[in-house]
Design an enzyme around this catalytic site. Structure first.
Site, PDB file in Angstrom:
ATOM      1  N   ASP A 266     -79.847 -31.217  43.655  1.00 51.81           N
ATOM      2  CA  ASP A 266     -79.093 -30.593  44.475  1.00 51.81           C
ATOM      3  C   ASP A 266     -79.648 -28.957  44.718  1.00 51.81           C
ATOM      4  OD1 ASP A 266     -78.284 -29.387  42.075  1.00 51.81           O
ATOM      5  OD2 ASP A 266     -76.033 -29.534  42.317  1.00 51.81           O
TER       6      ASP A 266
ATOM      7  N   GLU B 168     -81.692 -27.893  30.207  1.00 43.37           N
ATOM      8  CA  GLU B 168     -81.944 -26.822  31.130  1.00 43.37           C
ATOM      9  C   GLU B 168     -82.012 -25.156  30.364  1.00 43.37           C
ATOM     10  OE1 GLU B 168     -81.176 -26.820  35.398  1.00 43.37           O
ATOM     11  OE2 GLU B 168     -81.800 -24.945  35.532  1.00 43.37           O
TER      12      GLU B 168
HETATM   13  O1  KIV Z   1     -80.895 -29.851  41.011  1.00 40.56           O
HETATM   14  C1  KIV Z   1     -81.931 -29.880  40.467  1.00 40.56           C
HETATM   15  O2  KIV Z   1     -83.172 -29.723  40.747  1.00 40.56           O
HETATM   16  C2  KIV Z   1     -82.069 -30.002  38.580  1.00 40.56           C
HETATM   17  C3  KIV Z   1     -83.092 -29.631  38.107  1.00 40.56           C
HETATM   18  C4  KIV Z   1     -83.660 -28.333  37.978  1.00 40.56           C
HETATM   19  C5  KIV Z   1     -83.175 -30.407  36.496  1.00 40.56           C
HETATM   20  O3  KIV Z   1     -80.804 -29.804  38.308  1.00 40.56           O
END
Ligand code: KIV
Length: 276
Positions: A45, A183
């Site tokens: 997202d 993260e």
């Molecule tokens: O939305 C995204 O790209 C993510 C990644 C950074 C893990 O959640």
């Protein structure tokens, strides 16, 4: 390239082989990820910020996610594609979560979904897994909770937070998630979590002790011009390259140097209408 499945990923963890993942949001980029042989694509997202110009991921809708996931799946038939469940698509009720997650597999052809949150998401993870939907969880810095966290900050630095993250990871494993994204978590904590789990850990800003790594497409390729987080490594400078190419195209069109004969179609003289 043979199809990457959930079993391929589990085997990699068992054999101590690192797992590679990147975000992608459209057909051509998905094709390039597959050509490069990475294991997984996350249709994150993060597309809200990277592709649609929002300040956060919060406005992204299920429809937008499905639209991009379909394109990625068409471009990467052998890569394991995960669709990211956007804000409020799995928070209202377990039933709503199963319906929305199911759409990623049923309508977009993804192999799994990702969702943010720890122990509080256990009922949702259990219900999705019971419905046959593989779940990648996501803890640490969870951008959908940016307002609660007060910004995009490293998580788990103090003892209490670190213990909470460990409990979250364990609870998600017990609930049936096949992996968890860590993260912006201190590297030593990510390593301890990884060693204590049988499921995969995929790090982003979580050091080298995770089972795999994920980065955002625009960051890896140097397309983003805005703030560069410390954990990002740019492997190309496509912003500069693209501006250079566009300036050259503009200049050649303005000077009449493009198109040349080889870029044009001819026809026989007698078929050209006479002007007088
Ligand atoms: O939305 C995204 O790209 C993510 C990644 C950074 C893990 O959640």
């Amino acid at each position: 390239m043979s199809k990457v499945t959930i079993n391929t990923l589990k085997e990699k963890k068992a054999n101590n082989e690192r797992i590679t993942m990147i975000t992608a949001y459209d057909y051509p980029s998905a094709g390039m990820v597959e050509a490069a042989g990475l294991d997984m694509i996350l249709v994150g997202d993060s597309l809200g910020m990277a592709m649609l110009g929002y300040d956060t991921t919060l406005p992204v809708t299920v429809e937008e996610m499905l639209h991009h996931t379909r394109a990625v799946v068409r471009g990467a038939k052998n890569t394991f594609v995960i669709g990211d469940m956007p804000f409020l698509s799995y928070h209202v009720s377990v039933e709503q979560a199963v319906n929305n997650a199911g759409r990623f597999l049923k309508e977009a052809g993804a192999q799994a979904v990702k969702l943010e949150g720890g122990q509080e998401q256990v009922p949702v993870v259990k219900a999705l897994v019971a419905a046959g939907i593989p779940v990648l969880a996501h803890i640490g810095l969870t951008p959908q909770s940016v307002n609660q966290m007060g910004g995009f900050k490293v998580q788990g630095k103090d003892k209490e937070q670190a213990e909470k993250l460990m409990k979250d990871a364990k609870a998600l494993e017990e609930a049936g998630a096949f992996g968890v994204v860590l993260e912006c978590v201190p590297a030593p904590l990510a390593e301890v979590i990884t060693k204590s789990l049988t499921i995969l850990t995929i790090g982003i800003g979580a050091g080298a002790g995770c089972d795999g790594q994920v980065l955002v497409w625009h960051d890896v390729l140097g397309i983003t011009q805005s703030m560069k987080p410390r954990f990002v490594k740019k492997y190309a400078e496509l912003y500069e390259e693209t501006i250079k190419a566009l300036k050259e195209y503009k200049s050649e069109v303005e000077k009449g140097d493009f198109p040349q004969k080889e870029h044009s179609f001819g026809m026989s003289e007698e078929n050209i209408p006479k002007l007088y």
